[in-house]
Design a protein around this motif. Sequence first.
Motif, PDB file in Angstrom:
ATOM      1  N   TYR A   1     -14.833   3.438  15.321  1.00 45.13           N
ATOM      2  CA  TYR A   1     -13.808   3.477  16.363  1.00 45.13           C
ATOM      3  C   TYR A   1     -13.998   2.393  17.417  1.00 45.13           C
ATOM      4  O   TYR A   1     -15.121   2.007  17.758  1.00 45.13           O
ATOM      5  CB  TYR A   1     -13.816   4.838  17.067  1.00 45.13           C
ATOM      6  CG  TYR A   1     -13.499   5.995  16.166  1.00 45.13           C
ATOM      7  CD1 TYR A   1     -12.186   6.267  15.777  1.00 45.13           C
ATOM      8  CD2 TYR A   1     -14.513   6.846  15.712  1.00 45.13           C
ATOM      9  CE1 TYR A   1     -11.889   7.339  14.955  1.00 45.13           C
ATOM     10  CE2 TYR A   1     -14.228   7.921  14.892  1.00 45.13           C
ATOM     11  CZ  TYR A   1     -12.920   8.154  14.516  1.00 45.13           C
ATOM     12  OH  TYR A   1     -12.630   9.223  13.694  1.00 45.13           O
ATOM     13  N   HIS A   2     -12.863   1.925  17.912  1.00 43.96           N
ATOM     14  CA  HIS A   2     -12.840   1.151  19.157  1.00 43.96           C
ATOM     15  C   HIS A   2     -12.333   2.103  20.234  1.00 43.96           C
ATOM     16  O   HIS A   2     -11.174   2.517  20.233  1.00 43.96           O
ATOM     17  CB  HIS A   2     -11.910  -0.055  19.041  1.00 43.96           C
ATOM     18  CG  HIS A   2     -11.753  -0.802  20.335  1.00 43.96           C
ATOM     19  ND1 HIS A   2     -12.773  -1.517  20.916  1.00 43.96           N
ATOM     20  CD2 HIS A   2     -10.687  -0.919  21.179  1.00 43.96           C
ATOM     21  CE1 HIS A   2     -12.362  -2.048  22.039  1.00 43.96           C
ATOM     22  NE2 HIS A   2     -11.097  -1.701  22.223  1.00 43.96           N
TER      23      HIS A   2
ATOM     24  N   GLN B   1     -11.303   3.557  23.882  1.00 46.01           N
ATOM     25  CA  GLN B   1     -10.693   3.143  25.134  1.00 46.01           C
ATOM     26  C   GLN B   1     -10.620   4.346  26.078  1.00 46.01           C
ATOM     27  O   GLN B   1     -10.192   5.427  25.672  1.00 46.01           O
ATOM     28  CB  GLN B   1      -9.292   2.580  24.910  1.00 46.01           C
ATOM     29  CG  GLN B   1      -9.275   1.289  24.106  1.00 46.01           C
ATOM     30  CD  GLN B   1      -7.900   0.659  24.066  1.00 46.01           C
ATOM     31  OE1 GLN B   1      -7.096   0.862  24.984  1.00 46.01           O
ATOM     32  NE2 GLN B   1      -7.613  -0.091  23.016  1.00 46.01           N
TER      33      GLN B   1
ATOM     34  N   LEU C   1      -4.453   4.973  18.470  1.00 47.30           N
ATOM     35  CA  LEU C   1      -3.768   3.816  19.046  1.00 47.30           C
ATOM     36  C   LEU C   1      -3.439   2.763  17.998  1.00 47.30           C
ATOM     37  O   LEU C   1      -2.844   1.736  18.319  1.00 47.30           O
ATOM     38  CB  LEU C   1      -4.634   3.185  20.143  1.00 47.30           C
ATOM     39  CG  LEU C   1      -4.965   4.056  21.356  1.00 47.30           C
ATOM     40  CD1 LEU C   1      -5.926   3.320  22.288  1.00 47.30           C
ATOM     41  CD2 LEU C   1      -3.714   4.470  22.106  1.00 47.30           C
TER      42      LEU C   1
ATOM     43  N   SER D   1      -7.271  -1.955  15.873  1.00 53.03           N
ATOM     44  CA  SER D   1      -7.678  -2.763  17.016  1.00 53.03           C
ATOM     45  C   SER D   1      -8.096  -4.142  16.537  1.00 53.03           C
ATOM     46  O   SER D   1      -8.430  -4.334  15.367  1.00 53.03           O
ATOM     47  CB  SER D   1      -8.853  -2.087  17.743  1.00 53.03           C
ATOM     48  OG  SER D   1     -10.040  -2.259  16.991  1.00 53.03           O
TER      49      SER D   1
ATOM     50  N   HIS E   1     -10.731  -5.508  16.801  1.00 53.81           N
ATOM     51  CA  HIS E   1     -12.151  -5.525  16.449  1.00 53.81           C
ATOM     52  C   HIS E   1     -12.391  -5.009  15.029  1.00 53.81           C
ATOM     53  O   HIS E   1     -13.538  -4.806  14.635  1.00 53.81           O
ATOM     54  CB  HIS E   1     -12.940  -4.672  17.447  1.00 53.81           C
ATOM     55  CG  HIS E   1     -12.708  -5.087  18.876  1.00 53.81           C
ATOM     56  ND1 HIS E   1     -13.389  -6.111  19.482  1.00 53.81           N
ATOM     57  CD2 HIS E   1     -11.850  -4.612  19.815  1.00 53.81           C
ATOM     58  CE1 HIS E   1     -12.977  -6.260  20.720  1.00 53.81           C
ATOM     59  NE2 HIS E   1     -12.040  -5.354  20.950  1.00 53.81           N
TER      60      HIS E   1
ATOM     61  N   ARG F   1     -11.688  -2.130  13.937  1.00 54.88           N
ATOM     62  CA  ARG F   1     -11.961  -0.691  13.951  1.00 54.88           C
ATOM     63  C   ARG F   1     -10.672   0.044  14.288  1.00 54.88           C
ATOM     64  O   ARG F   1      -9.658  -0.557  14.637  1.00 54.88           O
ATOM     65  CB  ARG F   1     -13.045  -0.358  14.979  1.00 54.88           C
ATOM     66  CG  ARG F   1     -14.396  -1.011  14.720  1.00 54.88           C
ATOM     67  CD  ARG F   1     -15.449  -0.400  15.632  1.00 54.88           C
ATOM     68  NE  ARG F   1     -16.742  -1.025  15.433  1.00 54.88           N
ATOM     69  CZ  ARG F   1     -17.288  -1.904  16.253  1.00 54.88           C
ATOM     70  NH1 ARG F   1     -16.632  -2.254  17.340  1.00 54.88           N
ATOM     71  NH2 ARG F   1     -18.463  -2.421  16.002  1.00 54.88           N
ATOM     72  N   GLU F   2     -10.743   1.353  14.214  1.00 54.05           N
ATOM     73  CA  GLU F   2      -9.583   2.185  14.536  1.00 54.05           C
ATOM     74  C   GLU F   2      -9.544   2.400  16.050  1.00 54.05           C
ATOM     75  O   GLU F   2     -10.468   2.961  16.636  1.00 54.05           O
ATOM     76  CB  GLU F   2      -9.690   3.526  13.819  1.00 54.05           C
ATOM     77  CG  GLU F   2      -8.519   4.458  14.075  1.00 54.05           C
ATOM     78  CD  GLU F   2      -8.691   5.806  13.404  1.00 54.05           C
ATOM     79  OE1 GLU F   2      -7.952   6.740  13.771  1.00 54.05           O
ATOM     80  OE2 GLU F   2      -9.570   5.918  12.525  1.00 54.05           O
ATOM     81  N   GLY F   3      -8.488   1.960  16.701  1.00 59.52           N
ATOM     82  CA  GLY F   3      -8.378   2.116  18.141  1.00 59.52           C
ATOM     83  C   GLY F   3      -7.999   3.537  18.520  1.00 59.52           C
ATOM     84  O   GLY F   3      -7.066   4.107  17.954  1.00 59.52           O
TER      85      GLY F   3
ATOM     86  N   GLU G   1      -7.783   6.374  22.048  1.00 48.43           N
ATOM     87  CA  GLU G   1      -7.933   6.686  23.473  1.00 48.43           C
ATOM     88  C   GLU G   1      -8.779   7.942  23.587  1.00 48.43           C
ATOM     89  O   GLU G   1      -8.490   8.955  22.951  1.00 48.43           O
ATOM     90  CB  GLU G   1      -6.566   6.916  24.096  1.00 48.43           C
ATOM     91  CG  GLU G   1      -6.609   7.257  25.574  1.00 48.43           C
ATOM     92  CD  GLU G   1      -5.221   7.540  26.122  1.00 48.43           C
ATOM     93  OE1 GLU G   1      -4.547   6.586  26.529  1.00 48.43           O
ATOM     94  OE2 GLU G   1      -4.814   8.721  26.105  1.00 48.43           O
TER      95      GLU G   1
ATOM     96  N   GLU H   1     -14.312   0.555  25.969  1.00 45.18           N
ATOM     97  CA  GLU H   1     -13.468  -0.261  26.842  1.00 45.18           C
ATOM     98  C   GLU H   1     -12.855   0.629  27.913  1.00 45.18           C
ATOM     99  O   GLU H   1     -12.146   1.585  27.603  1.00 45.18           O
ATOM    100  CB  GLU H   1     -12.358  -0.936  26.035  1.00 45.18           C
ATOM    101  CG  GLU H   1     -11.409  -1.765  26.889  1.00 45.18           C
ATOM    102  CD  GLU H   1     -10.243  -2.322  26.115  1.00 45.18           C
ATOM    103  OE1 GLU H   1      -9.244  -2.726  26.743  1.00 45.18           O
ATOM    104  OE2 GLU H   1     -10.316  -2.342  24.853  1.00 45.18           O
TER     105      GLU H   1
ATOM    106  N   GLN I   1     -10.163   0.855  30.456  1.00 40.86           N
ATOM    107  CA  GLN I   1      -8.905   0.156  30.698  1.00 40.86           C
ATOM    108  C   GLN I   1      -8.693  -0.100  32.186  1.00 40.86           C
ATOM    109  O   GLN I   1      -8.783   0.820  33.007  1.00 40.86           O
ATOM    110  CB  GLN I   1      -7.731   0.957  30.138  1.00 40.86           C
ATOM    111  CG  GLN I   1      -7.725   1.064  28.622  1.00 40.86           C
ATOM    112  CD  GLN I   1      -6.543   1.865  28.123  1.00 40.86           C
ATOM    113  OE1 GLN I   1      -6.136   2.858  28.726  1.00 40.86           O
ATOM    114  NE2 GLN I   1      -5.976   1.432  27.006  1.00 40.86           N
TER     115      GLN I   1
END
Length: 670
Positions: free
Chosen positions: A18-19, A21, A64, A67, A69, A71-73, A75, A101, A103
Amino acid sequence: MGFENAQLATIADIQHTYHLQIPEYQRGYAWVQAQWEDLWNDLINVASRPSGDHYAGTLMFRPLGASPHGREGVEVVDGQQRLTTISLLLRSLVQTGIAIEFQNNEPLQTYFDYFTASRPDLAPRLGQFVSFYGKNIENAAGFFAEKVAVLDDTARKQLADALLGRFKLFILTIKPGFDVHVAFETINNRGKPLTILEKLKNRLIYLSSIASDQQAGQHAAAEIHRSWKGIYHWLGKGPLLLDDDNFLRAHSMGWFRHENNAEWLSTQLFDEVFSSSPTCANPAYIATYVRSLETAAAWWFHLNHPSRLPPEVQRQLQSFKRTAFASVRPLLLWSLIRLGSLDVRLVSEPAQRSDWCAPFISLLQQAERFAVLVLMANDRRSNIGQNDLNRSAYCLANPGERLYPNSTATHPADAIGAVEFSRDHLKSLVDNWQIGDALKSYADDRFEWSGYFDDVKVCNAAADRLRSGNGFYSWSFGKLIIHEWEQQLRGDKGLPDKKPWDKFSWDQSVEHIYPQNPAASDWSEAITFDGRTSSALKNSVVNSLGNLLLLSGSRNSSLSNRPYRGGAEPDKAKALRYQAGSYSEWQVAHVCPDWNVAAIAARGIAMMRFAEKRWGFQLVSPEDKLTAWLPILFGDQADSIKEGKASGGHAVDGRTLRRLVERFETERPR
């Protein structure tokens, strides 16, 4: 159901899949040592076992999409605190932390990256973003670093492997379009319990989601997220995190008319004002309410961290805070909110104009008088006058409301006039007095009631304390007089503060000049006691105000029993030590060649007369004899003191006192 997927995942899975946020409206990092200890102990226990997984809690993600990167974005709707802490722990084990990250939150991102991603280049920027949340990340990193420092490489790897592979988190993935806040109040994760403010946010979003006007509801939800970002920013902006519920309580005292009930926020606020019923789903009202909360959070920050306020306001706030008078805080908050309406820029730059300062300073002065005279000097409960103050706060927040149901008194419509009215109302609560019973005439006829301050109660409180043991020693009123006496001797010419308020403690900062346990041979000529009343008489002398001296350094118990002058070691006598001490010590050494009961009485009179001027009250008329002060300073033993029963038969009268009082009132360091 609102979830499209649920799965157990290891820390390593999360790290590589995961990425993450963190939305900008969430609170910053707020876990503290209790939660760090829990995580560390869990890891030690898991690593000590040869096998077996550990359930580490629940995460809630909103998809989300892909991403940049690879990876799977997602939140992070719930789990920010847990993930941040795990990342800090991983980094302490010389592992790569979890990439997160934040935000639109450069301050928190800077601290997080520095302590989890091996970014020494960010060190110069840490000082730009000092806040509780950032410092808390630093503290957590330090906590885990200290734990890991005693381990060898093998033990560190064992812990890292256990954390990455055997700690599993239950991930709930939310369906598109599902508003998690509808169900968020029921989430029960191990960690830091939700505050009332956090629960309120979720309730308001839920109410916005069920509004009949969906567009208005969406607008209200957006306002909630925006406002909460500001609220969390201000509550965590200082070096210490401001308590959510104290802030919410202060705001609610003005916004809502409700009884002074400690449980009101957790009961009626949710059961009546913002119940889950559709009848409470009023988007326009919700949006107005949360905007007010955000503005209030900014002023609450300034009230608790006044460095951005004009210098004259800072000085008066510091003076007021020495009274520890919490009951007036809602009134102060709403005064700042009203005065801030003069210019919307004041909330972020309150020092840019000064026309609002004078009414707020005068309100603070009356708040200090109330605390000193009604609560401290009268020795009364801290909730005295609370309902009156809450009414004034409510009227400030709601112009046009009557101060009392049966009174015609109302605050003026303009902000400055309204705050001045609250000042006059607060003053009346201190010293309004009825001129004549028949005519029902008062000192301020806008307020037809008697004030709470009673000069007789001051005398009775002093006598009771002297009778029971400690007298002025350990009395909050005595502490304030002793400190302020030192400050007026210091003056305003830039001399150093030899004993700041935050360094004042009875045990370490105050010495009984005539000791509690004196050697008879050292003091028998200056102060003597005999007869059946000797114990009570001695106590009244030892703990009288004039005998209590503020020291510049810590009290040395071995020196506190020394004679004032002379003795077996004259170079260690008190009068010599005092010459290089605090301003109060200097004055005693220079005014008094000897220390006796007359000196104690004279110094106490000078200090009490100073207190009268400092806080605007009167216990003894200027026309009265100086001996009229003796019952206040010595309680039941005043007549014995006057007759000379503690001074070898030498009467303590006006002739004895007058010159000494004058010197204490006029001589000070140059």
